[in-house]
Enzyme design. Structure first.
Site, mmCIF file in Angstrom:
data_model
loop_
_atom_site.group_PDB
_atom_site.id
_atom_site.type_symbol
_atom_site.label_atom_id
_atom_site.label_comp_id
_atom_site.label_asym_id
_atom_site.label_seq_id
_atom_site.Cartn_x
_atom_site.Cartn_y
_atom_site.Cartn_z
ATOM 1 C CG MET A 24 -1.848 -1.125 1.131
ATOM 2 S SD MET A 24 -2.820 -1.362 -0.425
ATOM 3 C CE MET A 24 -4.098 -0.209 -0.335
ATOM 4 N NE ARG A 25 3.637 2.989 3.700
ATOM 5 C CZ ARG A 25 3.699 3.707 4.643
ATOM 6 N NH1 ARG A 25 3.433 5.070 4.141
ATOM 7 N NH2 ARG A 25 3.414 3.476 5.847
ATOM 8 C CG ASN A 63 -0.161 -2.674 -7.851
ATOM 9 O OD1 ASN A 63 -0.124 -3.139 -6.853
ATOM 10 N ND2 ASN A 63 -0.737 -1.947 -8.228
ATOM 11 C CG HIS A 95 -5.999 -0.916 -8.564
ATOM 12 N ND1 HIS A 95 -5.530 -0.181 -7.460
ATOM 13 C CD2 HIS A 95 -7.117 -0.350 -9.048
ATOM 14 C CE1 HIS A 95 -6.313 0.723 -7.157
ATOM 15 N NE2 HIS A 95 -7.462 0.537 -8.197
HETATM 16 C C1 GAR Z 1 -6.124 -6.707 -2.363
HETATM 17 O O1 GAR Z 1 -7.486 -6.371 -2.780
HETATM 18 C C2 GAR Z 1 -5.289 -5.802 -3.559
HETATM 19 O O2 GAR Z 1 -5.970 -5.775 -4.654
HETATM 20 C C3 GAR Z 1 -5.318 -4.739 -2.825
HETATM 21 O O3 GAR Z 1 -5.253 -4.715 -1.400
HETATM 22 C C4 GAR Z 1 -5.868 -6.127 -1.187
HETATM 23 C C5 GAR Z 1 -4.723 -6.866 -0.472
HETATM 24 O O4 GAR Z 1 -5.245 -7.977 -0.114
HETATM 25 N N1 GAR Z 1 -4.267 -3.562 -3.667
HETATM 26 C C6 GAR Z 1 -4.429 -2.300 -3.603
HETATM 27 O O5 GAR Z 1 -5.217 -1.698 -3.019
HETATM 28 C C7 GAR Z 1 -3.164 -1.662 -4.105
HETATM 29 N N2 GAR Z 1 -3.279 -0.261 -4.337
HETATM 30 P P1 GAR Z 1 -4.185 -9.049 0.660
HETATM 31 O O6 GAR Z 1 -3.189 -8.576 1.372
HETATM 32 O O7 GAR Z 1 -4.979 -10.100 1.234
HETATM 33 O O8 GAR Z 1 -3.384 -9.714 -0.860
#
Ligand code: GAR
Length: 263
Positions: free
Chosen positions: A135-136, A157, A159
């Site tokens: 998340m960075r 990545n 998203h």
């Molecule tokens: C996931 O939904 C991913 O798409 C999102 O965080 C979640 C992580 O879940 N990523 C973002 O929002 C990136 N900007 P996880 O830790 O269970 O894989």
């Protein structure tokens, strides 16, 4: 049989995508191995998943770096190879009306953290770096040091939205609140902007009036766990090619875009 690729991963949270990638490597669905898992968050529960599978982990905690800089900018050791002007010119993470001081402190603190990340990654050579709920935003400082061959990007990545709609930190929330009838997830290579890099794959699901934010997240995550391993496997098999395309719009304006072709 092609040689297995070495995959590094960065996470911030629960790491369910990481788990899907680990499982796919172990089952042979991905022709690769995870060689390290790094996190910006010492509490990330995904770190335990990695240890369970014998994967080395490390943490670079961004928070104390940002805090120290806020209290006293001179207390932070800026990397010797950091070039603020170059990075300001390249990045698309801030808008034009963001105050310059804010942009500067953002880019400096991130580069300090990113230099530490790069240092911790050094013992583990990798072919592909996957951001799995990291998340960075990564700045050009980090990206240029990983993507040393510009023609072959190697930071992916995932998203939680159908990009280019709803970039940012809450893709499913933004999809839900907008009243969308379709939601989805996207895997892309990262570039100098936020969630703006060339798209590799997408999966979509229907949203009905019975759906809540929780059910949308549930539907989306299930698709993420399929999509990410599929895209990584394309990379592992050398099937991804980035191509620079030029288009002329109806108003005569010309645009250029890098797109991914799946061979
Ligand atoms: C996931 O939904 C991913 O798409 C999102 O965080 C979640 C992580 O879940 N990523 C973002 O929002 C990136 N900007 P996880 O830790 O269970 O894989």
């Amino acid at each position: 049989m092609d040689k297995k690729i070495r995959i590094g991963a960065l996470i911030s949270g629960s790491g369910t995508n990481l788990q899907a990638i680990i499982d796919s490597c172990e089952s042979g669905k991905i022709n690769g191995d995870i060689t390290f898992v790094g996190s910006d968050n010492p509490e990330a529960s995904g770190l335990e998943r990695s240890s369970k599978h014998g994967i080395p982990t490390f943490v670079v905690d961004y928070k104390p770096i940002i805090q120290s800089y806020k209290q006293n900018p001179d207390s932070v050791k800026i990397p010797d190879d950091f070039d603020l002007d170059d990075i300001i010119t390249k990045q698309h993470l801030s808008s034009e009306d963001t105050p310059q001081e804010k942009v500067k402190s953002f880019l400096i603190t991130r580069a300090v953290a990113e230099a530490k990340l790069i240092n911790k990654m050094k013992p583990y050579p990798f072919d592909l770096l996957v951001l799995a709920g990291f998340m960075r935003n990564l700045t050009p400082y980090f990206i240029d040091r990983v993507n040393t061959d510009r023609a072959n990007p190697r930071i992916m990545n995932i998203h939680p939205a159908l990009l280019p709609s709803f970039p940012g930190v809450d893709g499913y929330g933004d999809t839900f609140r907008y009243g969308c009838k379709v939601g989805g997830c996207t895997v892309h290579f990262i570039d100098y902007g936020e969630d703006s890099g060339p798209i590799i794959g997408q999966k979509a699901f229907q949203i009905t009036s019975n759906d809540t934010l929780d059910t949308i997240k549930e539907k989306g995550l299930k698709l993420e766990w399929e999509l990410y391993p599929e895209c990584i496997e394309h990379f592992a098999r050398g099937r991804l090619q980035t191509v620079r395309m030029s288009y002329e719009l109806k108003n005569g304006k010309k645009i250029e875009r890098t797109v991914v072709k799946i061979l």
